[in-house]
Structures are given as structure tokens and as C-alpha cells.
Enzyme design. Structure first.
Site, mmCIF file in Angstrom:
data_model
loop_
_atom_site.group_PDB
_atom_site.id
_atom_site.type_symbol
_atom_site.label_atom_id
_atom_site.label_comp_id
_atom_site.label_asym_id
_atom_site.label_seq_id
_atom_site.Cartn_x
_atom_site.Cartn_y
_atom_site.Cartn_z
ATOM 1 N N CYS A 1 0.832 -1.204 0.000
ATOM 2 C CA CYS A 1 0.000 0.000 0.000
ATOM 3 C C CYS A 1 0.868 1.257 0.000
ATOM 4 C CB CYS A 1 -0.928 -0.024 1.216
ATOM 5 S SG CYS A 1 -1.834 1.491 1.470
ATOM 6 N N GLY B 1 9.580 -4.200 5.808
ATOM 7 C CA GLY B 1 8.863 -3.016 5.348
ATOM 8 C C GLY B 1 7.599 -2.793 6.165
ATOM 9 N N ASP C 1 11.548 -15.357 3.305
ATOM 10 C CA ASP C 1 12.977 -15.136 3.037
ATOM 11 C C ASP C 1 13.903 -15.422 4.225
ATOM 12 O OD1 ASP C 1 12.052 -14.235 0.604
ATOM 13 O OD2 ASP C 1 12.152 -12.114 1.150
ATOM 14 N N ARG D 1 20.851 -34.661 -17.533
ATOM 15 C CA ARG D 1 20.834 -33.213 -17.775
ATOM 16 C C ARG D 1 21.341 -32.399 -16.585
ATOM 17 N NH1 ARG D 1 15.009 -33.011 -20.554
ATOM 18 N NH2 ARG D 1 15.739 -33.135 -22.692
ATOM 19 N N MET E 1 13.667 -18.014 -4.573
ATOM 20 C CA MET E 1 13.393 -16.680 -4.021
ATOM 21 C C MET E 1 14.307 -16.373 -2.844
ATOM 22 S SD MET E 1 9.274 -16.383 -4.117
ATOM 23 C CE MET E 1 8.399 -15.926 -5.613
ATOM 24 N N HIS F 1 6.188 -18.607 -7.798
ATOM 25 C CA HIS F 1 5.268 -18.512 -6.658
ATOM 26 C C HIS F 1 4.893 -19.838 -6.029
ATOM 27 C CE1 HIS F 1 5.092 -14.434 -8.112
ATOM 28 N NE2 HIS F 1 4.634 -14.121 -6.911
ATOM 29 N N ARG G 1 5.903 -20.101 -2.390
ATOM 30 C CA ARG G 1 5.202 -19.526 -1.242
ATOM 31 C C ARG G 1 3.801 -20.105 -1.074
ATOM 32 N NH1 ARG G 1 6.916 -13.996 -2.221
ATOM 33 N NH2 ARG G 1 6.353 -13.804 -0.061
HETATM 34 P P1 ATP Z 1 8.316 -8.983 2.318
HETATM 35 O O1 ATP Z 1 9.547 -9.256 3.141
HETATM 36 O O2 ATP Z 1 7.487 -10.175 2.095
HETATM 37 O O3 ATP Z 1 8.565 -8.194 1.065
HETATM 38 P P2 ATP Z 1 7.607 -6.519 3.598
HETATM 39 O O4 ATP Z 1 6.770 -6.246 4.791
HETATM 40 O O5 ATP Z 1 9.063 -6.146 3.709
HETATM 41 O O6 ATP Z 1 7.371 -8.024 3.222
HETATM 42 P P3 ATP Z 1 7.042 -4.261 1.848
HETATM 43 O O7 ATP Z 1 6.449 -4.239 0.485
HETATM 44 O O8 ATP Z 1 8.384 -3.678 2.046
HETATM 45 O O9 ATP Z 1 6.961 -5.777 2.315
HETATM 46 O O10 ATP Z 1 6.035 -3.480 2.841
HETATM 47 C C1 ATP Z 1 4.654 -3.793 2.894
HETATM 48 C C2 ATP Z 1 3.844 -2.532 3.135
HETATM 49 O O11 ATP Z 1 4.245 -1.937 4.383
HETATM 50 C C3 ATP Z 1 4.063 -1.424 2.106
HETATM 51 O O12 ATP Z 1 3.293 -1.602 0.947
HETATM 52 C C4 ATP Z 1 3.607 -0.196 2.879
HETATM 53 O O13 ATP Z 1 2.210 -0.102 2.933
HETATM 54 C C5 ATP Z 1 4.127 -0.510 4.292
HETATM 55 N N1 ATP Z 1 5.444 0.132 4.470
HETATM 56 C C6 ATP Z 1 6.647 -0.335 4.076
HETATM 57 N N2 ATP Z 1 7.645 0.531 4.380
HETATM 58 C C7 ATP Z 1 7.048 1.586 4.980
HETATM 59 C C8 ATP Z 1 7.500 2.827 5.524
HETATM 60 N N3 ATP Z 1 8.795 3.158 5.524
HETATM 61 N N4 ATP Z 1 6.587 3.673 6.057
HETATM 62 C C9 ATP Z 1 5.283 3.360 6.067
HETATM 63 N N5 ATP Z 1 4.780 2.211 5.572
HETATM 64 C C10 ATP Z 1 5.632 1.329 5.036
#
Ligand code: ATP
Length: 368
Positions: A76, A107, A153, A188, A195, A286, A289
Site C-alpha cells: 500500500c 517493510g 525469506d 541433464r 526466491m 510462486h 510460497r
Molecule cells: P516482504 O519481506 O514479504 O517483502 P515486507 O513487509 O518487507 O514483506 P514491503 O512491500 O516492504 O513488504 O512493505 C509492505 C507494506 O508496508 C508497504 O506496501 C507499505 O504499505 C508498508 N510500508 C513499508 N515501508 C514503509 C514505511 N517506511 N513507512 C510506512 N509504511 C511502510
């Protein structure tokens, strides 16, 4: 009565459903109301009963075995902006939720921690602009946040395993076993891409478990002449001893000494041109996962879900947001933001080819 909400965010991982089930049931068991936020942060930004739903005991029946995440996940962009987080805060308050547990990768957990640290200024603004009442403001002065790590991961520092990693590993091993049978029939070579983003854990462990001939991981880059000579020597030696199959595992984040990616087709070319092997590339994609979670992930997700509910019930405005980890087989709490910082520092050190620093950061509890 407290209201605890759970969401899944980022890439889906087997075991997320077990985590949601454990959180919902543990919250209800402890006398709280349980909510789920559908579609990750997207659901927070959109709000309303369609996206922030109260869940009951039977709503998560049978979820332990199911793969993926039944409450949806999303990436998002709006939540990365303050206006998106402001809407998220308003919608949580409207739903009467006072604690949020986020199951996702680094993230998602960075977003969670930012949300909590901004919370006082967000609700101040909501009050000033009449988007919440004085009563709502007083009740929600503090938001409890807790993270559980869901990612195939296994790339999060401070925890030995992330929810979903062992399921993905199991799937990769099975897929390589299948490939091995056809490789053997035709004598082969197969180059299998797996991933893991910037982390070589899945590739390394899958390679060891399937006795692969050669493994490429981001943590160990080599110059092209180094890896080409070494791989060809090893494969030729195995072939000269009568081995009819060749399996080379390439992590998706594999890089050479000059930090440019090493792709399965680079490896394929060398096996064909230098060794004359009938070589195929298999990108698992995929499939890695999908499917049900292995027993370890179900148990890890359940134990961490119970601990996450305990953590939010015990948290106070002065304690940092916790992340639920597993260390040497024990479920423990770590400061969420420190763990995310450490994870990012390790990834940066690897990308900068500073492996000494990456290793020392991996051994360090927290960064300065
Ligand atoms: P994966 O390890 O499976 O990729 P992840 O949680 O690291 O999972 P991201 O795509 O980095 O996946 O983050 C998921 C969501 O978290 C983003 O789409 C966003 O909505 C939110 N997000 C990520 N980083 C930030 C940030 N710095 N500030 C606010 N929201 C964030």
C-alpha cells in the site's frame, strides 16, 4: 474491554493464517475483542466494517493448516504518506481498536513502528480537524503495536526463523527432488532459481538439503572467472565419477564481485559452452510460497501469536514496540525498531560488499 486487531502485510507466507488464528483466539480467551484488518495497510487506509472486521472464535476455525493469508495482504503506497497514516489512525479509532499486531516483513514492521511513533501527532491533528471526538482522543492516547515476522525469506535480524521460511524451504527441496528425477533420466543439468531477495538463506539451505553441485548466494559474490572455473571444476569432477545429474541453485539476489546480478541464464551459458551439458533453467516462482504450512511454521506462528497478545496487553506508552522472535528455540520479545534497523544495516553492508561488517552486525544484538 480491550480490542486487539491483527493484519498481514507484505508478501504472503505460509503460517500467516496460524498466526492470525492464534491472535484472534488468544485475544478472546483473555477477555478482549478481536478484530482483523483486511488487505494489510490498504484496509486501514480504506477503513469501515468491510475492512476492519470483528472476528469471533469460529471465524478462524481450520486456519492452522491453510497456506497464504485469508485476511488478504497488499503493498500500500498510501500508507507510506502521512495522509494515509492519518486515515489509518482515524479508521482504527472509529472501529474502537486499541492495539494492532502486524505480521509481515521488515517493510511492514517499519510502517508499524512509524505509525506508533507518529500516533500522538496523528490523533492531535484528527482532534483539531474534528475527525475524532475529545472522548475518542482521550481513550486512544496511546496505540499498542506489536510485530510478528511473516516472510519466506528468513531475512529478519534478531530472530532465528521467520514464519513461512521452513515451508518455502520444504517446497523448494521437493521441487528440486522432482527435477532431479528428470535430470537423471536425461543426464541433464538444471539451473534452479529460488526466491529470497537479498538473503541467501533459502538457496543455501535448499542446496545443502538436496546435495546441489553449486550454490549462488548474495552473501558470497565472486568474480566471473572465479565462479566459472570453480563451478566447472566441481561439476566436471562429479560427472567424471559417474554422476548423471547436475543441480545448480541460484538465489534471486545472487551477485558477482562487481555487484551486478548473476542470472540463471549466465550460469546456463557456462554449463553449455564450457561443459557441453544439456542444460535447462527452472524458475520455481510462486510455487515456493504456496500450499500449506509445514508443522514448524504452524507451531512457530501459534506460539508467537500467543506471545504477541501477551505483549500488547503488558505494553505501556514508555516501552518500545516489541517484535516477537525465536532465539534458540525460545519465543522472546525484541525491540521492533532495533530489529528492523539491524536487518536494513545487514542488507546495506552486503550490497556494499562489506561482508565483515555484515557478519559482525549479524552477531551483534543491537546496533549503536
Ligand atoms: P516482504 O519481506 O514479504 O517483502 P515486507 O513487509 O518487507 O514483506 P514491503 O512491500 O516492504 O513488504 O512493505 C509492505 C507494506 O508496508 C508497504 O506496501 C507499505 O504499505 C508498508 N510500508 C513499508 N515501508 C514503509 C514505511 N517506511 N513507512 C510506512 N509504511 C511502510
Amino acid at each position: 474491554q480491550k480490542a486487539i486487531a491483527v493484519m498481514t502485510s507484505g508478501g504472503d507466507a505460509p503460517g500467516m493464517n496460524s498466526n492470525v488464528r492464534a491472535i484472534v483466539r488468544s485475544a478472546i480467551f483473555k477477555g478482549c475483542r478481536a478484530f482483523v484488518v483486511m488487505e494489510g495497510y490498504e484496509g486501514l487506509v480504506r477503513g469501515g466494517p468491510e475492512y476492519i472486521k470483528e472476528f469471533h472464535w469460529e471465524d478462524v476455525r481450520g486456519w492452522s493448516a491453510e497456506g497464504g493469508t485469508n485476511i488478504g495482504t497488499a503493498r500500500c503506497m498510501e500508507f507510506k504518506k502521512r495522509e494515509g497514516r492519518l486515515l489509518g489512525a482515524q479508521h482504527l479509532i472509529e472501529a474502537g481498536v486499541d492495539a494492532l499486531i502486524v505480521c509481515g516483513g521488515d517493510g511492514s514492521l517499519t510502517g508499524a513502528d512509524l505509525f506508533r511513533s507518529e500516533w500522538p501527532s496523528l490523533i492531535e491533528e484528527l482532534l483539531k480537524t474534528d475527525r475524532i471526538s475529545q472522548e475518542q482522543y482521550e481513550r486512544m492516547k496511546h496505540l499498542n503495536i506489536c510485530g510478528t515476522v511473516g516472510s519466506i525469506d528468513n531475512d529478519m535480524s534478531t530472530t532465528d526463523a521467520t514464519i513461512g521460511a521452513y515451508s518455502a524451504l520444504d517446497r523448494i527441496c521437493k521441487a528440486i527432488d522432482y527435477v532431479e528425477a528428470t535430470a537423471n533420466s536425461h543426464s541433464r543439468a538444471f539451473v534452479v532459481e529460488v526466491m529470497g531477495r537479498n538473503c541467501g538463506w533459502l538457496a543455501l539451505l535448499a542446496g545443502i538439503a538436496t546435495s546441489a553441485d553449486y550454490i549462488f548466494i548474495p552473501e558470497k559474490p565472486a568474480t566471473s572467472s572465479e565462479w566459472q572455473d570453480q563451478m566447472c571444476d566441481i561439476v566436471s569432477k562429479h560427472r567424471s565419477r559417474g554422476k548423471r545429474t547436475t543441480i545448480v541453485v541460484v538465489a534471486e539476489g545472487a551477485i558477482g564481485a562487481d555487484l551486478t546480478p548473476i542470472s540463471p541464464s549466465d550460469v546456463h551459458k557456462v554449463l553449455v559452452d564450457r561443459l557441453g551439458l544439456d542444460t535447462r533453467i527452472t524458475t520455481l516462482g510462486h510455487v515456493q510460497r504456496g500450499g500449506t504450512a509445514v508443522a514448524y511454521d504452524r507451531i512457530l506462528a501459534t506460539l508467537q501469536g500467543l506471545e504477541a497478545v501477551n505483549a500488547v496487553l503488558e505494553s505501556s506508552p514508555d516501552t518500545p514496540s516489541p517484535l516477537i522472535a525465536v532465539n534458540e528455540n525460545k519465543i522472546v520479545r525484541k525491540p521492533l525498531m532495533e530489529s528492523v534497523k539491524l536487518t536494513k544495516a545487514v542488507a546495506e553492508a552486503i550490497q556494499a560488499k562489506d561482508f565483515k561488517r555484515a557478519m559482525s552486525l549479524r552477531d551483534t544484538e543491537f546496533i549503536e
